[in-house]
Design a protein around this motif. Structure first.
Motif, PDB file in Angstrom:
ATOM      1  N   ALA A   7       0.809  -1.224   0.000  1.00 20.31           N
ATOM      2  CA  ALA A   7       0.000   0.000   0.000  1.00 20.31           C
ATOM      3  C   ALA A   7       0.836   1.265   0.000  1.00 20.31           C
ATOM      4  CB  ALA A   7      -0.952   0.013   1.196  1.00 20.31           C
ATOM      5  N   VAL A   8       2.144   1.129   0.213  1.00 22.63           N
ATOM      6  CA  VAL A   8       3.015   2.310   0.216  1.00 22.63           C
ATOM      7  C   VAL A   8       4.119   2.173  -0.837  1.00 22.63           C
ATOM      8  CG1 VAL A   8       2.540   3.066   2.558  1.00 22.63           C
ATOM      9  CG2 VAL A   8       4.256   1.299   2.182  1.00 22.63           C
ATOM     10  N   GLY A   9       3.831   1.440  -1.897  1.00 21.70           N
ATOM     11  CA  GLY A   9       4.768   1.288  -2.999  1.00 21.70           C
ATOM     12  C   GLY A   9       4.384   2.194  -4.156  1.00 21.70           C
ATOM     13  N   GLY A  10       5.377   2.710  -4.876  1.00 19.96           N
ATOM     14  CA  GLY A  10       5.093   3.553  -6.031  1.00 19.96           C
ATOM     15  C   GLY A  10       5.146   5.033  -5.701  1.00 19.96           C
ATOM     16  N   ASP A  11       4.844   5.828  -6.711  1.00 16.65           N
ATOM     17  CA  ASP A  11       4.962   7.286  -6.576  1.00 16.65           C
ATOM     18  C   ASP A  11       3.748   7.943  -5.939  1.00 16.65           C
ATOM     19  OD1 ASP A  11       7.403   7.056  -7.885  1.00 16.65           O
ATOM     20  OD2 ASP A  11       6.530   7.404  -9.865  1.00 16.65           O
ATOM     21  N   PHE A  13       1.468   6.631  -3.412  1.00  9.66           N
ATOM     22  CA  PHE A  13       0.866   5.884  -2.298  1.00  9.66           C
ATOM     23  C   PHE A  13       0.319   6.840  -1.248  1.00  9.66           C
ATOM     24  CE2 PHE A  13       5.256   6.514  -0.732  1.00  9.66           C
ATOM     25  CZ  PHE A  13       5.035   6.875   0.590  1.00  9.66           C
ATOM     26  N   PRO A  14      -0.643   6.435  -0.407  1.00  9.51           N
ATOM     27  CA  PRO A  14      -1.342   5.149  -0.463  1.00  9.51           C
ATOM     28  C   PRO A  14      -2.575   5.176  -1.383  1.00  9.51           C
ATOM     29  CG  PRO A  14      -2.081   6.329   1.462  1.00  9.51           C
ATOM     30  CD  PRO A  14      -1.047   7.227   0.781  1.00  9.51           C
ATOM     31  N   LYS A  15      -2.876   6.358  -1.943  1.00 12.28           N
ATOM     32  CA  LYS A  15      -4.115   6.519  -2.693  1.00 12.28           C
ATOM     33  C   LYS A  15      -4.241   5.524  -3.841  1.00 12.28           C
ATOM     34  CE  LYS A  15      -6.889   9.982  -5.150  1.00 12.28           C
ATOM     35  NZ  LYS A  15      -6.984  11.409  -5.558  1.00 12.28           N
ATOM     36  N   VAL A  16      -3.220   5.463  -4.700  1.00 14.35           N
ATOM     37  CA  VAL A  16      -3.313   4.625  -5.902  1.00 14.35           C
ATOM     38  C   VAL A  16      -3.345   3.128  -5.577  1.00 14.35           C
ATOM     39  CG1 VAL A  16      -1.994   3.885  -7.924  1.00 14.35           C
ATOM     40  CG2 VAL A  16      -2.464   6.304  -7.563  1.00 14.35           C
ATOM     41  N   PRO A  17      -2.435   2.605  -4.731  1.00 13.52           N
ATOM     42  CA  PRO A  17      -2.524   1.172  -4.413  1.00 13.52           C
ATOM     43  C   PRO A  17      -3.853   0.781  -3.762  1.00 13.52           C
ATOM     44  CG  PRO A  17      -0.394   2.041  -3.751  1.00 13.52           C
ATOM     45  CD  PRO A  17      -1.245   3.220  -4.108  1.00 13.52           C
ATOM     46  N   VAL A  18      -4.355   1.636  -2.884  1.00 11.62           N
ATOM     47  CA  VAL A  18      -5.630   1.337  -2.221  1.00 11.62           C
ATOM     48  C   VAL A  18      -6.771   1.373  -3.232  1.00 11.62           C
ATOM     49  CG1 VAL A  18      -7.301   2.137  -0.507  1.00 11.62           C
ATOM     50  CG2 VAL A  18      -4.863   2.104   0.048  1.00 11.62           C
ATOM     51  N   GLN A  19      -6.800   2.381  -4.087  1.00 14.30           N
ATOM     52  CA  GLN A  19      -7.837   2.450  -5.117  1.00 14.30           C
ATOM     53  C   GLN A  19      -7.794   1.235  -6.035  1.00 14.30           C
ATOM     54  OE1 GLN A  19      -7.274   6.204  -7.150  1.00 14.30           O
ATOM     55  NE2 GLN A  19      -8.632   7.305  -5.760  1.00 14.30           N
ATOM     56  N   GLY A  20      -6.592   0.848  -6.441  1.00 16.49           N
ATOM     57  CA  GLY A  20      -6.452  -0.324  -7.309  1.00 16.49           C
ATOM     58  C   GLY A  20      -6.951  -1.589  -6.643  1.00 16.49           C
ATOM     59  N   ASP A  30     -14.455 -13.097  -5.879  1.00 17.26           N
ATOM     60  CA  ASP A  30     -13.787 -14.173  -5.143  1.00 17.26           C
ATOM     61  C   ASP A  30     -12.430 -13.741  -4.579  1.00 17.26           C
ATOM     62  OD1 ASP A  30     -15.836 -16.003  -5.810  1.00 17.26           O
ATOM     63  OD2 ASP A  30     -14.933 -16.326  -7.775  1.00 17.26           O
ATOM     64  N   LEU A  31     -12.123 -12.478  -4.730  1.00 15.77           N
ATOM     65  CA  LEU A  31     -10.802 -11.979  -4.355  1.00 15.77           C
ATOM     66  C   LEU A  31     -10.813 -11.284  -2.995  1.00 15.77           C
ATOM     67  CD1 LEU A  31      -7.863 -11.560  -5.466  1.00 15.77           C
ATOM     68  CD2 LEU A  31      -8.672  -9.377  -6.387  1.00 15.77           C
ATOM     69  N   GLU A  32      -9.781 -11.563  -2.194  1.00 18.79           N
ATOM     70  CA  GLU A  32      -9.551 -10.820  -0.953  1.00 18.79           C
ATOM     71  C   GLU A  32      -8.200 -10.122  -1.059  1.00 18.79           C
ATOM     72  OE1 GLU A  32     -10.284 -12.572   2.905  1.00 18.79           O
ATOM     73  OE2 GLU A  32     -11.483 -14.160   1.976  1.00 18.79           O
ATOM     74  N   ILE A  33      -8.108  -8.957  -0.421  1.00 18.71           N
ATOM     75  CA  ILE A  33      -6.880  -8.156  -0.483  1.00 18.71           C
ATOM     76  C   ILE A  33      -6.337  -7.914   0.913  1.00 18.71           C
ATOM     77  CG2 ILE A  33      -5.882  -5.913  -1.086  1.00 18.71           C
ATOM     78  CD1 ILE A  33      -6.507  -7.548  -3.542  1.00 18.71           C
ATOM     79  N   LEU A  34      -5.011  -8.057   1.043  1.00 20.42           N
ATOM     80  CA  LEU A  34      -4.318  -7.720   2.273  1.00 20.42           C
ATOM     81  C   LEU A  34      -3.436  -6.517   1.968  1.00 20.42           C
ATOM     82  CD1 LEU A  34      -3.732  -8.639   5.218  1.00 20.42           C
ATOM     83  CD2 LEU A  34      -1.816  -9.978   4.293  1.00 20.42           C
ATOM     84  N   LEU A  35      -3.844  -5.341   2.438  1.00 23.75           N
ATOM     85  CA  LEU A  35      -3.077  -4.119   2.212  1.00 23.75           C
ATOM     86  C   LEU A  35      -1.984  -4.008   3.270  1.00 23.75           C
ATOM     87  CD1 LEU A  35      -6.009  -1.660   1.429  1.00 23.75           C
ATOM     88  CD2 LEU A  35      -4.238  -2.406  -0.183  1.00 23.75           C
ATOM     89  N   VAL A  36      -0.735  -3.870   2.809  1.00 21.87           N
ATOM     90  CA  VAL A  36       0.406  -3.880   3.726  1.00 21.87           C
ATOM     91  C   VAL A  36       1.031  -2.488   3.796  1.00 21.87           C
ATOM     92  CG1 VAL A  36       2.532  -5.073   4.353  1.00 21.87           C
ATOM     93  CG2 VAL A  36       0.826  -6.248   2.945  1.00 21.87           C
ATOM     94  N   GLY A  37       1.144  -1.978   5.025  1.00 21.27           N
ATOM     95  CA  GLY A  37       1.717  -0.651   5.228  1.00 21.27           C
ATOM     96  C   GLY A  37       1.254  -0.081   6.559  1.00 21.27           C
ATOM     97  N   PRO A  38       1.569   1.190   6.842  1.00 18.71           N
ATOM     98  CA  PRO A  38       1.130   1.823   8.092  1.00 18.71           C
ATOM     99  C   PRO A  38      -0.391   1.809   8.198  1.00 18.71           C
ATOM    100  CG  PRO A  38       2.825   3.133   7.024  1.00 18.71           C
ATOM    101  CD  PRO A  38       2.429   2.084   6.041  1.00 18.71           C
ATOM    102  N   GLN A  39      -0.902   1.234   9.271  1.00 23.27           N
ATOM    103  CA  GLN A  39      -2.339   1.003   9.387  1.00 23.27           C
ATOM    104  C   GLN A  39      -3.164   2.288   9.328  1.00 23.27           C
ATOM    105  OE1 GLN A  39      -3.428  -1.801  12.329  1.00 23.27           O
ATOM    106  NE2 GLN A  39      -5.628  -1.454  12.138  1.00 23.27           N
ATOM    107  N   ILE A  65      10.030   1.597   2.439  1.00 24.54           N
ATOM    108  CA  ILE A  65      11.265   1.646   1.655  1.00 24.54           C
ATOM    109  C   ILE A  65      11.040   2.581   0.475  1.00 24.54           C
ATOM    110  CG2 ILE A  65      12.858   0.333   0.192  1.00 24.54           C
ATOM    111  CD1 ILE A  65      12.405  -2.078   1.969  1.00 24.54           C
ATOM    112  N   GLY A  66      11.805   3.660   0.441  1.00 17.79           N
ATOM    113  CA  GLY A  66      11.638   4.660  -0.606  1.00 17.79           C
ATOM    114  C   GLY A  66      12.149   4.176  -1.953  1.00 17.79           C
ATOM    115  N   MET A  67      11.710   4.842  -3.012  1.00 16.67           N
ATOM    116  CA  MET A  67      12.084   4.455  -4.367  1.00 16.67           C
ATOM    117  C   MET A  67      13.573   4.649  -4.640  1.00 16.67           C
ATOM    118  SD  MET A  67       9.292   3.348  -5.744  1.00 16.67           S
ATOM    119  CE  MET A  67       9.354   3.453  -7.530  1.00 16.67           C
ATOM    120  N   ASP A  68      14.205   5.593  -3.915  1.00 18.87           N
ATOM    121  CA  ASP A  68      15.611   5.902  -4.199  1.00 18.87           C
ATOM    122  C   ASP A  68      16.567   5.314  -3.162  1.00 18.87           C
ATOM    123  OD1 ASP A  68      14.715   7.477  -2.138  1.00 18.87           O
ATOM    124  OD2 ASP A  68      15.636   9.339  -2.845  1.00 18.87           O
TER     125      ASP A  68
END
Length: 330
Positions: A7-11, A13-20, A30-39, A65-68
């Protein structure tokens, strides 16, 4: 099936990973999601969405972990990161796969360390989808291994064929070796040795020159990670550069606004194959688990499609097929 999402990966976050993730559950009942990151961060974003509380859960991971950041040091020093805890959950069997649009190097390092390698694999690799006039091809290695030993090319070819067949739907994928000429004796000594090794494969079509890549002369292009990543980034720049050039030329020619809009619409459709959103993300091949990485600039649609790709990889049992392929002459 449960898929863990960084949930905190990419440029974005967290908006885009959560929306996706929310979109994925809306399209796959039939899908379940486990969002990983600061609660707290994830929950705040979820509260702004209409989501199924029974199928979206949070795994608290306080570190990011930051992108750079340096991949090795980040994985070692941040034991409570979303990447580390997400992959650990996958290893324990709490989810079927882990997907991230975060730091590629850190994800590869953590995936290899925590999940290990498949039996017989020298080193994991990553492919990237590459558009051609004949459809989508795979580019392997796309940046995971900057230098390759000759025998690694053969393994990468076999693993890429499984991905191409099972996920891209290409029944009998062909293999090409990126080189400076078509003849077997062209290239560095490594390329000559690799050509000889790959010649044992029925699916090998020979050397591929740069001018033939977009022609679709093979379904899989093999190269080292240094050249592969340069080629990948070059391809990603093409749509933006063409749009810039077209806009400049139309302005100089005084093309009216309505015509410009129509032309840009046509160009956008023509270049749609370069849009990485359609694939979303690709698995690390050779890892003893299912770890997928997406583009850092991924949109919610790209994250959703990466999740769906993970589901496909699990359902097609590609790791089992990769292990079997390593001992086959294909």
């Amino acid at each position: 099936m449960v898929i863990a999402v960084d949930a905190v990966g990419g440029d974005y976050f967290p908006k885009v990973p959560v929306q996706g993730a929310v979109q994925a559950t809306q399209e796959n009942p039939d899908l379940e999601i486990l969002l990983v990151g600061p609660q707290e961060m994830i929950q705040a974003e979820l509260d702004s969405q209409d989501y199924d509380k029974e199928r979206i859960h949070i795994l608290h991971a306080p570190q990011i972990i930051g992108m750079d950041e340096s991949p090795a040091s980040a994985v070692k020093s941040k034991q409570q990161s979303s990447i580390t805890l997400g992959l650990s959950a996958h290893k324990k069997g709490d989810c079927s796969a882990f997907v991230s649009a975060g730091n590629t190097g850190a994800l590869l390092a953590a995936s290899t360390f925590l999940l290990g390698k498949l039996e017989g694999v020298i080193r994991p690799t990553i492919s990237a989808t590459y558009p051609t006039l004949k459809g989508i091809s795979l580019l392997t290695d796309a940046g995971a291994n900057l230098e390759l030993k000759p025998e690694m090319y053969l393994q990468f070819a076999k693993m890429s064929r499984i991905l191409s067949r099972e996920i891209l739907g290409i029944e009998n994928p062909t293999i090409g070796l990126l080189n400076v000429g078509e003849e077997p004796e062209k290239g560095l000594e490594t390329h000559k040795e690799v050509y000889s090794i790959l010649s044992s494969m029925k699916s090998f079509v020979g050397n591929i020159e740069g001018k033939d890549i977009l022609q679709g002369k093979a379904d899989i292009y093999l190269t080292d990670g240094f050249c592969g990543n340069v080629l990948l980034k070059y391809g990603e720049s093409i749509p933006g550069i063409l749009q810039h050039m077209l806009k400049k030329t139309m302005s100089e020619e005084n093309v009216d606004a309505q015509t410009q809009k129509q032309i840009f619409g046509i160009l956008s459709r023509a270049l749609d194959a370069f849009n990485y959103e359609h694939v979303g993300g690709i698995p690390f091949l050779g890892v003893n688990g299912m770890s997928l990485v997406g583009h850092g600039g991924s949109s919610a649609t790209a994250i959703k499609n990466m999740i769906f790709n993970a589901v496909q990889c699990v359902e097609h049992d590609i790791n089992k097929k990769i292990v079997a392929s390593l001992n086959e002459n294909i």
